[in-house]
Design an enzyme around this catalytic site. Structure first.
Site, PDB file in Angstrom:
ATOM      1  N   LYS A  32       3.775 100.144  58.638  1.00 44.96           N
ATOM      2  CA  LYS A  32       3.431 100.869  57.406  1.00 44.96           C
ATOM      3  C   LYS A  32       2.192 100.230  56.791  1.00 44.96           C
ATOM      4  CE  LYS A  32       5.424 103.046  53.380  1.00 44.96           C
ATOM      5  NZ  LYS A  32       4.776 104.309  53.686  1.00 44.96           N
ATOM      6  N   ASN A  82       9.143 113.318  49.384  1.00 47.69           N
ATOM      7  CA  ASN A  82      10.202 112.708  50.183  1.00 47.69           C
ATOM      8  C   ASN A  82      11.382 113.659  50.127  1.00 47.69           C
ATOM      9  OD1 ASN A  82      12.536 111.164  50.959  1.00 47.69           O
ATOM     10  ND2 ASN A  82      11.386 109.294  50.571  1.00 47.69           N
ATOM     11  N   GLY A  88       4.926 105.152  48.650  1.00 46.50           N
ATOM     12  CA  GLY A  88       4.913 106.290  47.730  1.00 46.50           C
ATOM     13  C   GLY A  88       6.258 106.498  47.066  1.00 46.50           C
ATOM     14  N   THR A  89       7.315 106.241  47.809  1.00 48.78           N
ATOM     15  CA  THR A  89       8.656 106.377  47.245  1.00 48.78           C
ATOM     16  C   THR A  89       8.893 105.333  46.160  1.00 48.78           C
ATOM     17  OG1 THR A  89       9.502 107.358  49.274  1.00 48.78           O
ATOM     18  CG2 THR A  89      11.120 106.350  47.793  1.00 48.78           C
ATOM     19  N   HIS A 125       9.741  98.246  54.498  1.00 49.91           N
ATOM     20  CA  HIS A 125       9.503  99.215  55.563  1.00 49.91           C
ATOM     21  C   HIS A 125       9.102  98.482  56.840  1.00 49.91           C
ATOM     22  CE1 HIS A 125       9.205 101.973  52.132  1.00 49.91           C
ATOM     23  NE2 HIS A 125       9.521 102.920  52.997  1.00 49.91           N
ATOM     24  N   HIS A 126       8.986  99.239  57.905  1.00 50.97           N
ATOM     25  CA  HIS A 126       8.617  98.730  59.237  1.00 50.97           C
ATOM     26  C   HIS A 126       7.233  98.075  59.220  1.00 50.97           C
ATOM     27  CE1 HIS A 126       5.949 102.238  59.649  1.00 50.97           C
ATOM     28  NE2 HIS A 126       6.925 102.870  58.995  1.00 50.97           N
TER      29      HIS A 126
END
Length: 153
Positions: free
Chosen positions: A43, A8, A49-50, A39-40
């Protein structure tokens, strides 16, 4: 050549990784850690992953492997929270680029660190920042922590 590897490239998220490690180390295992991310709707993985990277930063600061302490997707009667666990909560909906919060919950107080990505351009800006930083560096593999000067902290 100098190579900057990053899962990222957001400058804010990479700073958050460093902050999470510092806070987890200083507050110690008596403080519970919970990681929230949204998230949107499109996803496909959860947690992101973040979010997992934030969990790894916290776990590393405590000297444990994330796989040993991660708690994902609590549902139903789960029993009391185990000390030392790192919990994850994932939400999906709308057009949210990305939101991550790491919550340190202690006795009678709470510290929350949050990053909200409002535009995907932040990843390009971070990559450009890293590329400019790498100019003239000795050959080797570097991280965004190096780019932000967090490796020395």
């Amino acid at each position: 050549m100098a190579i900057v590897w990053a899962a990222n490239t957001s400058l804010g998220i990479n700073l958050l990784f460093g902050l999470v490690e510092q806070v987890a180390q200083r507050l110690g295992p008596d403080w519970d850690i919970e990681i929230f991310e949204m998230h949107h709707r499109g996803k496909v993985d959860a947690p992101s992953g973040t979010a997992l990277g934030l969990g790894r930063a916290a776990a590393a600061a405590r000297g444990v492997a994330l796989d040993e302490v991660a708690q994902r997707g609590r549902d139903g009667i789960t029993g009391a929270r185990r000390g030392g666990d790192i919990g994850f909560a994932s939400l999906r909906g709308g057009t949210v680029v990305g939101e991550h919060s790491v919550i340190f919950a202690g006795p009678a107080e709470r510290v929350e660190l949050t990053h909200r990505a409002e535009d995907r351009l932040i990843f390009a800006r971070g990559a450009l920042h890293a590329a400019l930083w790498a100019r003239g560096k000795k050959p080797g593999l570097y991280s965004m922590a190096d780019v932000l000067g967090l490796s020395d902290v």
